[in-house]
Design an enzyme around this catalytic site. Structure first.
Site, mmCIF file in Angstrom:
data_model
loop_
_atom_site.group_PDB
_atom_site.id
_atom_site.type_symbol
_atom_site.label_atom_id
_atom_site.label_comp_id
_atom_site.label_asym_id
_atom_site.label_seq_id
_atom_site.Cartn_x
_atom_site.Cartn_y
_atom_site.Cartn_z
ATOM 1 N N ASP A 189 -31.460 -33.674 -19.077
ATOM 2 C CA ASP A 189 -31.133 -32.445 -18.802
ATOM 3 C C ASP A 189 -29.888 -32.111 -18.080
ATOM 4 O O ASP A 189 -28.803 -32.570 -18.495
ATOM 5 C CB ASP A 189 -32.348 -31.647 -17.937
ATOM 6 C CG ASP A 189 -32.548 -30.283 -17.899
ATOM 7 O OD1 ASP A 189 -32.987 -29.796 -18.791
ATOM 8 O OD2 ASP A 189 -31.804 -29.854 -16.892
ATOM 9 N N TYR A 329 -25.882 -23.405 -14.341
ATOM 10 C CA TYR A 329 -25.756 -23.219 -15.847
ATOM 11 C C TYR A 329 -24.568 -22.144 -16.051
ATOM 12 O O TYR A 329 -23.820 -22.228 -17.012
ATOM 13 C CB TYR A 329 -27.111 -22.269 -16.455
ATOM 14 C CG TYR A 329 -28.224 -23.294 -16.569
ATOM 15 C CD1 TYR A 329 -28.663 -23.468 -17.905
ATOM 16 C CD2 TYR A 329 -28.848 -24.137 -15.826
ATOM 17 C CE1 TYR A 329 -29.577 -24.242 -18.406
ATOM 18 C CE2 TYR A 329 -29.864 -25.029 -15.938
ATOM 19 C CZ TYR A 329 -30.195 -24.883 -17.422
ATOM 20 O OH TYR A 329 -31.322 -25.992 -17.575
ATOM 21 N N HIS A 388 -39.565 -34.148 -22.152
ATOM 22 C CA HIS A 388 -38.418 -33.804 -21.284
ATOM 23 C C HIS A 388 -38.422 -34.255 -19.897
ATOM 24 O O HIS A 388 -37.102 -34.795 -19.571
ATOM 25 C CB HIS A 388 -38.219 -32.166 -21.528
ATOM 26 C CG HIS A 388 -36.946 -31.894 -20.938
ATOM 27 N ND1 HIS A 388 -35.671 -31.851 -21.499
ATOM 28 C CD2 HIS A 388 -36.614 -31.197 -19.871
ATOM 29 C CE1 HIS A 388 -34.700 -31.470 -20.980
ATOM 30 N NE2 HIS A 388 -34.985 -30.817 -19.843
#
Length: 410
Positions: A189, A329, A388
């Site tokens: 990630d 982000y 994930h």
């Protein structure tokens, strides 16, 4: 949040012991907010196509308010050696567990969003003391598990600029400060972005990396996914099976909102614990379905138990870091846009790179893509379970992959 530390005069390079000590008033406030939760009406469909389902959130809220014990998680964290140190002007929290075995290979693992160091707790034992798990002493690692800037117990940046590239430089400084002159790095990630960038920067001492998420796909794939360019021609069936879910995931709401307006979503995430929890759960389909089953049916998938899921969410809540974490982000998007505007393409990674594909991942990265991005791909393996949050869900399997991936570098 409180911590105990050494009382001697501190310098910028001091490494100070850290312990978690959440005031009881904060825990009481959390419970009161949970009890006063106002939930929306039930979704109008029978699946999760409208988002996190009401039944899941009802069970999560009930368990969080009546059964979850933050003090247990706090004790688990405090049982491990935790520290803080200032790197590039920012206080960085990290767990540092040295192996009891000689010649252990130092390994720095970086978590992602919406995770934290909590997702890595169950790999500490298998990686640092493999003999206790039936393994060999020569497979041991010294572990460094830092909290990303603005996450958990690391400080929140007071100015812009803390993108994955800057974090990568900070991690290299951290490993140098700990006295490691030869080490490896791992990430998934956001952690994959940081670890990949460490390999691009190739700091002294870093000898190889392992990834479980292909954060930087081949350029033509990246252009189609991120910039709306035409689909690459000649995709194989395996590549098509990766391309379509990757493109779908990039359109998820959290990526758009956190990449564009993290401050906006931050108000809701900071004010409502159930709002925070639902936002965290709506990450990817595989993880959501597993977490939902853990709460609704009492059937956890490996380490994705109700308590561990809420340990992680509670950490975000008690540290009030949902907004600062979301900004990563925005920082990443800003850095990528600047590089694209300047016509910059990443240099070739010369360091050895290892990659593991977990079947429940957002997309199963084809070996062909990994080899195009990393010409020095020294290890590639597809395992039979996990998703994930690989280290969190399947800690023993994850640890085994670390041993196999870095065996040639010892």
């Amino acid at each position: 949040m409180e911590a105990t530390a050494s009382t001697k005069p501190a310098t910028a390079e001091d490494i100070r012991e850290f312990r978690v000590n959440v005031p009881e008033e904060q825990i009481g406030d959390l419970r009161r907010r949970l009890e006063a939760t106002r939930l929306p009406h039930k979704e109008l469909v029978e699946d999760h196509s409208q988002g996190v389902q009401l039944e899941t959130m009802q069970e999560l809220t009930r368990y969080w308010a009546t059964e979850h014990d933050w003090r247990r998680c706090e004790a688990e964290l405090n049982a491990l050696p935790q520290f803080k140190t200032e790197v590039d002007g920012l206080g960085i929290h990290f767990i540092h567990v040295k192996s009891p075995h000689k010649n252990a290979l130092p390994l720095i693992i970086t978590h992602g969003w919406p995770g934290s160091v909590v997702e890595l707790l169950e790999v500490v034992g298998p990686l640092t003391d493999p003999t206790a798990q039936g393994g060999a002493a020569e497979d041991a690692f010294d572990l460094v598990l830092p909290s990303l800037p603005g996450y958990g117990f690391s400080d929140e940046p007071a100015a812009v600029g803390w993108d994955p590239g800057r974090v990568a430089q900070a991690w290299a400084e951290l490993m140098n400060r700990l006295g490691y002159t030869r080490y490896v790095a791992q990430g998934g990630d956001v952690g994959a972005a940081v670890t990949d960038t460490m390999a691009l920067q190739a700091p002294d001492g870093l000898i190889g990396i392992h990834l479980n998420f292909l954060r930087r796909p081949p350029l033509d794939v990246a252009a189609a996914i991120f910039s709306g360019a035409p689909e690459p021609e000649g995709l194989t069936q395996e590549e098509r099976q990766a391309f379509d879910p990757f493109r779908t995931q990039f359109r998820k709401g959290y990526i758009a909102e956190q990449g564009q307006s993290p401050q906006t979503i931050g108000y809701a995430l900071t004010d409502s614990p159930v709002g925070l929890a639902s936002w965290i759960l709506d990450h990817d389909t595989d993880a959501y379905l597993k977490i939902s089953r853990a709460f609704v049916e009492g059937k956890p998938a490996g380490g994705l138990t109700r308590d561990r899921i809420l340990d992680n969410i509670t950490l975000y809540w008690l540290t009030s870091t949902a907004t600062s974490a979301a900004r990563m982000y925005w920082e990443g998007a800003r850095a990528a846009a600047a590089a694209a505007a300047a016509g910059q393409t990443p240099p070739e990674v010369s360091l050895p790179v290892a990659f593991t594909v977990f079947p429940g991942e957002i997309f199963r990265a084809p070996r062909s893509w990994a080899e195009r991005v990393y010409p020095n791909l020294t290890y590639f393996n597809e395992v039979e379970k996990g998703g994930h949050f690989a280290a969190w869900e399947e800690p023993e399997l994850f640890a085994g992959e670390m041993r196999a991936a870095f065996k040639s570098l010892r």
